[in-house]
Structure formats: structure tokens, C-alpha cells
Design a protein around this motif. Structure first.
Motif, PDB file in Angstrom:
ATOM      1  N   ASP A   1      14.071   0.487  -0.525  1.00 36.10           N
ATOM      2  CA  ASP A   1      13.827  -0.579  -1.619  1.00 36.10           C
ATOM      3  C   ASP A   1      12.460  -1.028  -2.010  1.00 36.10           C
ATOM      4  O   ASP A   1      12.419  -1.846  -2.887  1.00 36.10           O
ATOM      5  CB  ASP A   1      14.512  -1.975  -1.048  1.00 36.10           C
ATOM      6  CG  ASP A   1      16.003  -2.109  -0.533  1.00 36.10           C
ATOM      7  OD1 ASP A   1      16.642  -1.084  -1.366  1.00 36.10           O
ATOM      8  OD2 ASP A   1      16.431  -2.793   0.264  1.00 36.10           O
ATOM      9  N   LEU A   2      11.534  -0.061  -1.478  1.00 33.78           N
ATOM     10  CA  LEU A   2      10.348  -0.379  -2.238  1.00 33.78           C
ATOM     11  C   LEU A   2      10.087   0.096  -3.473  1.00 33.78           C
ATOM     12  O   LEU A   2      10.590   1.061  -4.034  1.00 33.78           O
ATOM     13  CB  LEU A   2       9.210   0.776  -1.475  1.00 33.78           C
ATOM     14  CG  LEU A   2       8.928   0.509   0.058  1.00 33.78           C
ATOM     15  CD1 LEU A   2       8.208   1.489   0.862  1.00 33.78           C
ATOM     16  CD2 LEU A   2       8.243  -0.795   0.376  1.00 33.78           C
ATOM     17  N   ASP A   3       9.438  -0.731  -4.410  1.00 37.71           N
ATOM     18  CA  ASP A   3       9.391  -0.725  -5.861  1.00 37.71           C
ATOM     19  C   ASP A   3       7.946   0.015  -5.798  1.00 37.71           C
ATOM     20  O   ASP A   3       7.096  -0.326  -6.787  1.00 37.71           O
ATOM     21  CB  ASP A   3       9.005  -2.135  -6.431  1.00 37.71           C
ATOM     22  CG  ASP A   3       9.336  -1.939  -8.012  1.00 37.71           C
ATOM     23  OD1 ASP A   3       9.899  -0.788  -8.534  1.00 37.71           O
ATOM     24  OD2 ASP A   3       8.785  -2.641  -8.666  1.00 37.71           O
ATOM     25  N   VAL A   4       8.076   1.509  -5.625  1.00 41.00           N
ATOM     26  CA  VAL A   4       6.741   2.231  -5.823  1.00 41.00           C
ATOM     27  C   VAL A   4       7.167   3.707  -6.364  1.00 41.00           C
ATOM     28  O   VAL A   4       8.635   4.207  -5.674  1.00 41.00           O
ATOM     29  CB  VAL A   4       5.879   2.503  -4.587  1.00 41.00           C
ATOM     30  CG1 VAL A   4       5.148   1.047  -4.416  1.00 41.00           C
ATOM     31  CG2 VAL A   4       6.686   3.045  -3.546  1.00 41.00           C
ATOM     32  N   GLN A   5       6.595   4.489  -7.011  1.00 39.18           N
ATOM     33  CA  GLN A   5       6.825   5.768  -7.517  1.00 39.18           C
ATOM     34  C   GLN A   5       6.499   6.855  -6.326  1.00 39.18           C
ATOM     35  O   GLN A   5       7.015   7.870  -6.087  1.00 39.18           O
ATOM     36  CB  GLN A   5       6.457   6.097  -9.010  1.00 39.18           C
ATOM     37  CG  GLN A   5       6.750   7.530  -9.177  1.00 39.18           C
ATOM     38  CD  GLN A   5       8.153   7.636  -9.608  1.00 39.18           C
ATOM     39  OE1 GLN A   5       9.113   6.734  -9.938  1.00 39.18           O
ATOM     40  NE2 GLN A   5       8.845   8.945  -9.324  1.00 39.18           N
TER      41      GLN A   5
ATOM     42  N   LYS B   1       9.196   9.137  -5.063  1.00 39.75           N
ATOM     43  CA  LYS B   1      10.372   8.848  -4.999  1.00 39.75           C
ATOM     44  C   LYS B   1      11.411   9.729  -5.587  1.00 39.75           C
ATOM     45  O   LYS B   1      10.917  10.189  -6.657  1.00 39.75           O
ATOM     46  CB  LYS B   1      10.657   7.700  -5.530  1.00 39.75           C
ATOM     47  CG  LYS B   1      12.017   6.878  -5.362  1.00 39.75           C
ATOM     48  CD  LYS B   1      11.839   5.494  -5.665  1.00 39.75           C
ATOM     49  CE  LYS B   1      11.725   4.365  -4.455  1.00 39.75           C
ATOM     50  NZ  LYS B   1      12.189   3.260  -4.939  1.00 39.75           N
TER      51      LYS B   1
END
Length: 118
Positions: free
Chosen positions: A28-32, A116
Motif C-alpha cells: 500500500d506504499l504510495d511510492v513509485q 513498483k
């Protein structure tokens, strides 16, 4: 039968939130991009893995306080090798990009860049 199915669904959903960074599940990390930083443990062949996602750290805390991969009990995860960590991150939705190895104080520190999966 419904009770067994419900129990299996609950166990699966709880286990999927087991590994976290800053109490956020890895998937669920919001990083590319993120960087895996592997440091060997003293007198052991195992590695401690920290994750750099570009987050700010508190002034008087060590970086590993907030960036260690933690299990469901809040303990830092220990990996056998960087390949073990790569397989773990691949299973959690990330692809390998590149790697660098630095020697700090006679100890190897591994830096693996991950992206990701799309």
C-alpha cells in the motif's frame, strides 16, 4: 463450511498486512521507487533490511527506527541474503532496477533500487 471459509479469509487478510514500513503495508506504499538497504549483522551471515522511500526521519531517531521492515509483532525482519530480500519485494509488487555495494567500516552495505510493478 462457512465458518472455515470465513476463518481462512480472515487469516489471509491479517497475514497480508504483516510486513510494514511506518505501519503501512508494503503493497500500500504510495511510492513509485524505493531503495532496499541491506546491512550485515555482526558475526552473522544474515542481513537487516531497511527501506528508503524518501520519508523524513525525526531529528533524534535513528533511520532504522522508521525504515525497518517489520513483521506483525513489530520486530525487524531478518533476511538470509539480498536475493531473499529481492524475492520478498518482488512478491510484494516491486521489480529490481539496479544495485550498488558500498563498504563502510569494513562492512558491506547493499543498495538495491526497486520500482513498483505497473
Amino acid at each position: 463450511m462457512k465458518k472455515i471459509l470465513l476463518a481462512l479469509v480472515l487469516m489471509f487478510s491479517l497475514s497480508s498486512f504483516g510486513q510494514t514500513i511506518n505501519e503501512i503495508p508494503i503493497k500500500d506504499l504510495d511510492v513509485q521507487y524505493l531503495q532496499i538497504v541491506g546491512t550485515s549483522k555482526m558475526l552473522s551471515s544474515k542481513l537487516t533490511i531497511a527501506i528508503d522511500i524518501g520519508q523524513r526521519t525525526k531529528l533524534f531517531s535513528s533511520n532504522t527506527d522508521t525504515t525497518l521492515l517489520k513483521d506483525e509483532n513489530g520486530e525487524g525482519l531478518i533476511f538470509n541474503s539480498m536475493i531473499d530480500a529481492l524475492n520478498f519485494m518482488s512478491a510484494n509488487g516491486y521489480d529490481f532496477v539496479t544495485a550498488n555495494i558500498l563498504t563502510v567500516g569494513g562492512q558491506n552495505v547493499y543498495h538495491y533500487l526497486m520500482r513498483k510493478k505497473i
